[in-house]
Design an enzyme around this catalytic site. Structure first.
Site, PDB file in Angstrom:
ATOM      1  N   CYS A 109     -58.533  95.660  17.654  1.00  0.00           N
ATOM      2  CA  CYS A 109     -58.481  95.960  16.216  1.00  0.00           C
ATOM      3  C   CYS A 109     -58.661  97.452  15.941  1.00  0.00           C
ATOM      4  O   CYS A 109     -58.418  97.903  14.818  1.00  0.00           O
ATOM      5  CB  CYS A 109     -59.550  95.183  15.466  1.00  0.00           C
ATOM      6  SG  CYS A 109     -59.184  93.429  15.375  1.00  0.00           S
ATOM      7  N   HIS A 156     -62.269  98.959   8.841  1.00  0.00           N
ATOM      8  CA  HIS A 156     -61.493  97.845   9.390  1.00  0.00           C
ATOM      9  C   HIS A 156     -61.900  96.575   8.640  1.00  0.00           C
ATOM     10  O   HIS A 156     -63.074  96.369   8.347  1.00  0.00           O
ATOM     11  CB  HIS A 156     -61.768  97.709  10.886  1.00  0.00           C
ATOM     12  CG  HIS A 156     -61.191  96.463  11.481  1.00  0.00           C
ATOM     13  ND1 HIS A 156     -59.873  96.110  11.311  1.00  0.00           N
ATOM     14  CD2 HIS A 156     -61.759  95.468  12.213  1.00  0.00           C
ATOM     15  CE1 HIS A 156     -59.655  94.963  11.923  1.00  0.00           C
ATOM     16  NE2 HIS A 156     -60.777  94.548  12.475  1.00  0.00           N
ATOM     17  N   ASN A 163     -57.872  89.548   8.355  1.00  0.00           N
ATOM     18  CA  ASN A 163     -57.928  90.555   9.415  1.00  0.00           C
ATOM     19  C   ASN A 163     -56.557  90.645  10.079  1.00  0.00           C
ATOM     20  O   ASN A 163     -56.166  89.750  10.823  1.00  0.00           O
ATOM     21  CB  ASN A 163     -59.011  90.153  10.424  1.00  0.00           C
ATOM     22  CG  ASN A 163     -59.160  91.165  11.559  1.00  0.00           C
ATOM     23  OD1 ASN A 163     -58.359  92.097  11.682  1.00  0.00           O
ATOM     24  ND2 ASN A 163     -60.169  90.977  12.389  1.00  0.00           N
TER      25      ASN A 163
HETATM   26  O1  UT7 Z   1     -61.636  92.434  14.228  1.00  0.00           O
HETATM   27  C1  UT7 Z   1     -62.239  92.146  15.455  1.00  0.00           C
HETATM   28  C2  UT7 Z   1     -63.670  92.054  15.289  1.00  0.00           C
HETATM   29  N1  UT7 Z   1     -64.041  90.740  14.794  1.00  0.00           N
HETATM   30  C3  UT7 Z   1     -65.045  90.654  13.939  1.00  0.00           C
HETATM   31  O2  UT7 Z   1     -65.580  91.639  13.510  1.00  0.00           O
HETATM   32  C4  UT7 Z   1     -65.567  89.259  13.586  1.00  0.00           C
HETATM   33  C5  UT7 Z   1     -67.065  89.250  13.671  1.00  0.00           C
HETATM   34  N2  UT7 Z   1     -67.658  87.943  13.432  1.00  0.00           N
HETATM   35  C6  UT7 Z   1     -67.680  87.365  12.220  1.00  0.00           C
HETATM   36  O3  UT7 Z   1     -67.114  87.866  11.274  1.00  0.00           O
HETATM   37  C7  UT7 Z   1     -68.487  86.114  12.046  1.00  0.00           C
HETATM   38  O4  UT7 Z   1     -69.284  85.896  13.187  1.00  0.00           O
HETATM   39  C8  UT7 Z   1     -67.638  84.842  11.777  1.00  0.00           C
HETATM   40  C9  UT7 Z   1     -67.009  84.929  10.403  1.00  0.00           C
HETATM   41  C10 UT7 Z   1     -66.554  84.695  12.850  1.00  0.00           C
HETATM   42  C11 UT7 Z   1     -68.524  83.595  11.798  1.00  0.00           C
HETATM   43  O5  UT7 Z   1     -69.580  83.734  10.860  1.00  0.00           O
HETATM   44  P1  UT7 Z   1     -71.080  83.477  11.270  1.00  0.00           P
HETATM   45  O6  UT7 Z   1     -71.886  83.688  10.077  1.00  0.00           O
HETATM   46  O7  UT7 Z   1     -71.400  84.314  12.474  1.00  0.00           O
HETATM   47  O8  UT7 Z   1     -71.069  81.937  11.624  1.00  0.00           O
HETATM   48  P2  UT7 Z   1     -71.476  81.224  12.994  1.00  0.00           P
HETATM   49  O9  UT7 Z   1     -70.430  81.408  14.014  1.00  0.00           O
HETATM   50  O10 UT7 Z   1     -72.882  81.568  13.342  1.00  0.00           O
HETATM   51  O11 UT7 Z   1     -71.458  79.706  12.528  1.00  0.00           O
HETATM   52  C12 UT7 Z   1     -72.406  79.206  11.555  1.00  0.00           C
HETATM   53  C13 UT7 Z   1     -72.088  77.739  11.266  1.00  0.00           C
HETATM   54  C14 UT7 Z   1     -71.898  76.911  12.527  1.00  0.00           C
HETATM   55  O12 UT7 Z   1     -72.411  75.615  12.259  1.00  0.00           O
HETATM   56  P3  UT7 Z   1     -73.874  75.177  12.783  1.00  0.00           P
HETATM   57  O13 UT7 Z   1     -73.818  75.324  14.258  1.00  0.00           O
HETATM   58  O14 UT7 Z   1     -74.821  76.132  12.128  1.00  0.00           O
HETATM   59  O15 UT7 Z   1     -73.981  73.773  12.289  1.00  0.00           O
HETATM   60  C15 UT7 Z   1     -70.420  76.807  12.685  1.00  0.00           C
HETATM   61  O16 UT7 Z   1     -70.020  75.647  13.355  1.00  0.00           O
HETATM   62  O17 UT7 Z   1     -70.855  77.671  10.546  1.00  0.00           O
HETATM   63  C16 UT7 Z   1     -69.975  76.764  11.244  1.00  0.00           C
HETATM   64  N3  UT7 Z   1     -68.613  77.224  11.036  1.00  0.00           N
HETATM   65  C17 UT7 Z   1     -67.872  76.854   9.975  1.00  0.00           C
HETATM   66  N4  UT7 Z   1     -68.149  76.051   8.928  1.00  0.00           N
HETATM   67  C18 UT7 Z   1     -67.175  75.876   8.004  1.00  0.00           C
HETATM   68  C19 UT7 Z   1     -67.871  78.075  11.801  1.00  0.00           C
HETATM   69  N5  UT7 Z   1     -66.670  78.269  11.247  1.00  0.00           N
HETATM   70  C20 UT7 Z   1     -66.640  77.518  10.111  1.00  0.00           C
HETATM   71  C21 UT7 Z   1     -65.671  77.296   9.124  1.00  0.00           C
HETATM   72  N6  UT7 Z   1     -65.991  76.484   8.087  1.00  0.00           N
HETATM   73  N7  UT7 Z   1     -64.464  77.885   9.145  1.00  0.00           N
END
Ligand code: UT7
Length: 339
Positions: A117, A257, A287
């Site tokens: 990215c 970004h 993104n």
């Molecule tokens: O451009 C390249 C660089 N990339 C980035 O900068 C991305 C960086 N990462 C992020 O933006 C975030 O980590 C994400 C948006 C990908 C995820 O957000 P998060 O707040 O870190 O969520 P998480 O992965 O910790 O998941 C929290 C909960 C989980 O459920 P449990 O285990 O707490 O029950 C996931 O299963 O949210 C759940 N979850 C979802 N729920 C509804 C994950 N994706 C989804 C979804 N809808 N789409």
């Protein structure tokens, strides 16, 4: 006394496909909601290239043609054409060659640059050397991605994040104190385990098994990437401000970004900037990887003024990250075709 030639962006144009993939539609494909996506990421919709047989180069060539028209540049005048991103049409030949062919840039030499990215920022600094040392007079740099080609629409943790799009900039020499002033670029390959496409390269050539294991799609450990992105983008943005004597008052714009609204806010807040100074279009494009930064510049072009102090900050796979300081080179939308 001879002043050092600087490299400046002297025009910008973009292209996004028509198809709008909404959170509503995504919530029918995987177990997610508009509310979760808006609060955790800040994306309302993203564009998807749906047409059969169309690839990254098609969006890129459209952006390049618009750029040439806007800046009154003939395709034959381009010395160098760089495509940057992670979703090239094929592993080889270089996608820049395909774009140059489609846009008629017959005298340009083509080069592809992949820094995840962060591809656009890394490429901008790389190609600007060719302007500063006098080797090139007109360079086109295009960030373009068909992220939908490597996005797994059965994986709710990654499929809401990405979108398709392209945007190109023209880079030319200027004799004033404008253009790219300073840059900090960094990589740390030990972060590669958190964000990658496992198969398709020489490490794991495609087999039935790699396909069945869905290894041709993006793999991301969201939290690890999130933590690194927040600290690295904010740290390098602060470093570039401090070493150039910039303050929250003298920075006119932050171009971050567009990966997650929470990462964008964290960077802007560390720099002490009000929201109005931060370019944000993640809500409508998601993104788009290498295209996020030039798409922001395209969307905000009408508001930019000659001499504006702009900090651009990035983070991506690799890990690769950085921040640059540039002084914008012209006022308002540059559109020679309307003159
Ligand atoms: O451009 C390249 C660089 N990339 C980035 O900068 C991305 C960086 N990462 C992020 O933006 C975030 O980590 C994400 C948006 C990908 C995820 O957000 P998060 O707040 O870190 O969520 P998480 O992965 O910790 O998941 C929290 C909960 C989980 O459920 P449990 O285990 O707490 O029950 C996931 O299963 O949210 C759940 N979850 C979802 N729920 C509804 C994950 N994706 C989804 C979804 N809808 N789409």
């Amino acid at each position: 006394m001879n002043k050092k030639v600087k490299a400046a962006i002297t025009g910008v144009a973009g292209y996004v496909p028509d198809y709008v993939l909404t959170n509503e539609e995504l919530s029918q494909m995987v177990d997610t909601t508009d509310e979760w996506i808006m609060t955790r990421i800040g994306i309302r919709e993203r564009r998807i290239l749906k047409e059969e047989g169309k690839a990254t180069s098609d969006m890129a060539a459209k952006a390049v043609k618009r750029l040439l028209k806007k800046t009154g540049t003939r395709a034959e005048e381009i010395d160098m054409l760089v495509w940057c991103g992670v979703t090239g049409d094929m592993l080889f030949p270089a996608t820049s060659n395909v774009i140059a062919d489609k846009a008629g840039a017959v005298n340009a030499f083509g080069l592809d640059i992949n820094a995840g990215c962060s591809s656009f920022l890394f490429s901008l600094i790389t190609v600007s050397q060719y302007i500063e040392n006098g080797r090139c007079k007109k360079i086109v740099l295009v960030g373009a991605e068909k992220m939908s080609a490597i996005t797994d629409y059965t994986d709710r943790s990654t499929c809401p994040l990405f979108g398709d799009g392209a945007a190109a900039v023209l880079i030319e020499p200027v004799n004033e104190e404008l253009g790219i002033i300073d840059s900090i670029l960094r990589t740390d390959g030990s972060g590669r385990k958190h964000l990658y496409q496992a198969a398709g390269g020489s490490l794991r050539p495609p087999t039935m098994e790699t396909v069945l294991r869905r290894q041709h799609y993006i793999y991301q450990e969201g939290q690890a990437v999130f933590k690194a992105a927040v600290s690295k983008m904010a740290d390098t943005s602060m470093e570039i401000m401090e070493r150039n004597g910039l303050t929250s008052d003298t920075v006119d714009w932050l171009v971050p970004h567009q990966a997650n609204m929470r990462i964008i806010d964290a960077t802007g807040n560390r720099m002490g900037l009000p929201r109005e100074k931060v370019m944000v279009n993640i809500d409508k494009y998601g993104n788009t990887s290498a295209a996020t930064i030039p798409l922001c510049l395209w969307d905000w072009e009408s508001k930019l003024k000659k001499g504006d102090n702009i900090v651009i900050a990035t983070f991506g796979a690799g890990f690769s990250w950085g921040a640059i300081y540039l002084k914008w080179a012209y006022t308002g939308v540059r559109d020679e075709s309307k003159k």
